[in-house]
Motif scaffolding. Sequence first.
Motif, PDB file in Angstrom:
ATOM      1  N   GLU A   6       0.860  -1.170   0.000  1.00 23.43           N
ATOM      2  CA  GLU A   6       0.000   0.000   0.000  1.00 23.43           C
ATOM      3  C   GLU A   6       0.898   1.222   0.000  1.00 23.43           C
ATOM      4  O   GLU A   6       1.858   1.316   0.773  1.00 23.43           O
ATOM      5  CB  GLU A   6      -0.890  -0.014   1.247  1.00 23.43           C
ATOM      6  CG  GLU A   6      -1.909   1.097   1.284  1.00 23.43           C
ATOM      7  CD  GLU A   6      -2.821   0.962   2.488  1.00 23.43           C
ATOM      8  OE1 GLU A   6      -2.446   1.459   3.573  1.00 23.43           O
ATOM      9  OE2 GLU A   6      -3.886   0.354   2.353  1.00 23.43           O
ATOM     10  N   VAL A  27       0.871  -4.875   3.320  1.00 24.47           N
ATOM     11  CA  VAL A  27      -0.441  -5.084   3.945  1.00 24.47           C
ATOM     12  C   VAL A  27      -0.910  -6.493   3.605  1.00 24.47           C
ATOM     13  O   VAL A  27      -0.574  -7.032   2.551  1.00 24.47           O
ATOM     14  CB  VAL A  27      -1.487  -4.047   3.470  1.00 24.47           C
ATOM     15  CG1 VAL A  27      -1.100  -2.654   3.903  1.00 24.47           C
ATOM     16  CG2 VAL A  27      -1.670  -4.115   1.951  1.00 24.47           C
ATOM     17  N   ARG A  31      -8.555 -10.093   2.839  1.00 26.37           N
ATOM     18  CA  ARG A  31      -9.394  -8.962   3.231  1.00 26.37           C
ATOM     19  C   ARG A  31     -10.718  -9.459   3.789  1.00 26.37           C
ATOM     20  O   ARG A  31     -11.407 -10.276   3.170  1.00 26.37           O
ATOM     21  CB  ARG A  31      -9.630  -8.045   2.028  1.00 26.37           C
ATOM     22  CG  ARG A  31      -8.342  -7.472   1.450  1.00 26.37           C
ATOM     23  CD  ARG A  31      -8.606  -6.587   0.252  1.00 26.37           C
ATOM     24  NE  ARG A  31      -9.225  -7.311  -0.868  1.00 26.37           N
ATOM     25  CZ  ARG A  31      -8.568  -8.011  -1.762  1.00 26.37           C
ATOM     26  NH1 ARG A  31      -7.244  -8.121  -1.684  1.00 26.37           N
ATOM     27  NH2 ARG A  31      -9.198  -8.620  -2.743  1.00 26.37           N
ATOM     28  N   HIS A  50      -8.143  -9.189  12.672  1.00 27.95           N
ATOM     29  CA  HIS A  50      -7.151  -8.116  12.617  1.00 27.95           C
ATOM     30  C   HIS A  50      -5.813  -8.564  13.189  1.00 27.95           C
ATOM     31  O   HIS A  50      -4.741  -8.172  12.682  1.00 27.95           O
ATOM     32  CB  HIS A  50      -7.674  -6.896  13.376  1.00 27.95           C
ATOM     33  CG  HIS A  50      -6.777  -5.697  13.295  1.00 27.95           C
ATOM     34  ND1 HIS A  50      -6.574  -4.975  12.133  1.00 27.95           N
ATOM     35  CD2 HIS A  50      -6.014  -5.085  14.246  1.00 27.95           C
ATOM     36  CE1 HIS A  50      -5.745  -3.992  12.360  1.00 27.95           C
ATOM     37  NE2 HIS A  50      -5.379  -4.027  13.633  1.00 27.95           N
ATOM     38  N   HIS A  55      -6.416  -8.005   6.467  1.00 30.49           N
ATOM     39  CA  HIS A  55      -6.794  -6.600   6.334  1.00 30.49           C
ATOM     40  C   HIS A  55      -8.289  -6.541   6.646  1.00 30.49           C
ATOM     41  O   HIS A  55      -9.109  -7.044   5.879  1.00 30.49           O
ATOM     42  CB  HIS A  55      -6.501  -6.088   4.924  1.00 30.49           C
ATOM     43  CG  HIS A  55      -6.951  -4.686   4.694  1.00 30.49           C
ATOM     44  ND1 HIS A  55      -6.615  -3.663   5.540  1.00 30.49           N
ATOM     45  CD2 HIS A  55      -7.734  -4.144   3.723  1.00 30.49           C
ATOM     46  CE1 HIS A  55      -7.163  -2.535   5.100  1.00 30.49           C
ATOM     47  NE2 HIS A  55      -7.842  -2.811   3.997  1.00 30.49           N
ATOM     48  N   LYS A  87     -10.912  -1.845  -0.823  1.00 33.82           N
ATOM     49  CA  LYS A  87      -9.582  -2.390  -1.126  1.00 33.82           C
ATOM     50  C   LYS A  87      -9.616  -3.509  -2.182  1.00 33.82           C
ATOM     51  O   LYS A  87      -9.161  -4.617  -1.955  1.00 33.82           O
ATOM     52  CB  LYS A  87      -8.933  -2.909   0.152  1.00 33.82           C
ATOM     53  CG  LYS A  87      -8.697  -1.840   1.208  1.00 33.82           C
ATOM     54  CD  LYS A  87      -7.640  -0.850   0.775  1.00 33.82           C
ATOM     55  CE  LYS A  87      -7.396   0.183   1.864  1.00 33.82           C
ATOM     56  NZ  LYS A  87      -6.462   1.219   1.447  1.00 33.82           N
TER      57      LYS A  87
END
Length: 337
Positions: A6, A27, A31, A50, A55, A87
């Motif tokens: 990122e 990152v 997700r 997390h 992500h 994202k």
Amino acid sequence: MQLGVETNTRIYYVSGHVELREEVREVPSQRALITGATGLLGRAVYKEFHANGWHTLGCAFRRARPNHLALDICNPSAVRRLLQEFKVHPHVVVHCAAERRADVVENNPQSSYNLNVTASATLAHETAEVGGFMIYISTNYVFDGKNPPYGPNSQPHPLNAYGRSKLDGEKAVLRDLPGAAILRLPLLYGEVTELEESGVTVIFDRIQHANKSASLDDWQRRQPTHTQDVAFVLRQMAEHWMQDKSFGGIYHWASCDIMTKYEIGCAMADAFNLPSSHLRAVIEEPTGNVQRPRNATLDFSALEVLGIGKHTPLRIGLRKALWPFLDDRRWRQMVFH
């Protein structure tokens, strides 16, 4: 673990002038979107993902916090925008948001249906549009409690509006996203912001106040299950899907403990060395406008076969959840392991 990158542009003031610098950081490529991320279960789920290389974006409505996104999941346009923009789309959506209070659903069936069914269908449809996987949180209240234990293939027969709304939500999700997973859960407890947040912890003040007689239900059988265990299972399910896209369908998770509220109360007293002689067992079926299943015990072996699962012993779980609410200050200074 696979990682992406990122890029962020930051402004720095150096020796009287301004510099723009691009900073690149790694990152996680996995997700996850968590709905209801400020609720009893959602908080634990957000923390679990997390903390383990995902992500993670949490969203909530009335109790949205600085680290979470305010989202009305009953607004289809808002849900669509979020999933399209998150994202490059979420891989996994864990749908914890729901109206789970049986009395509230009974008294407000339409608004509860909008949240438990209609919004869930929208979320499933939009997840399908971006090629993601969704786990829908359901309940053992889809069963009537007359023939336990219940496996994923057992015939549902809900006794109240809450159970019916969650069963309709299951059907709507699987209709719009056939590859989704359903996870049915029993009574939950865990880290609470207030004792009233869980049907387990809500009785703790009555346990502590031994100078007053306390009557507790000894009719309905429960499986008090820690939210951290459920969060761990949900992450394992998500990671299993990341490796095997054929994974999906209906699953159950629950504690190994099968207890009444009276027995839970006695366990609380024992966990903190408190007296329990003031507790009274009520063996009659509870009265009220909401009918509840007497014993909707869940069989969770299907997940265990896949190597998925975690069980926190009840005594440890109760201590971890309840010690901040102890009247006895001496206990507050102790750390439980």
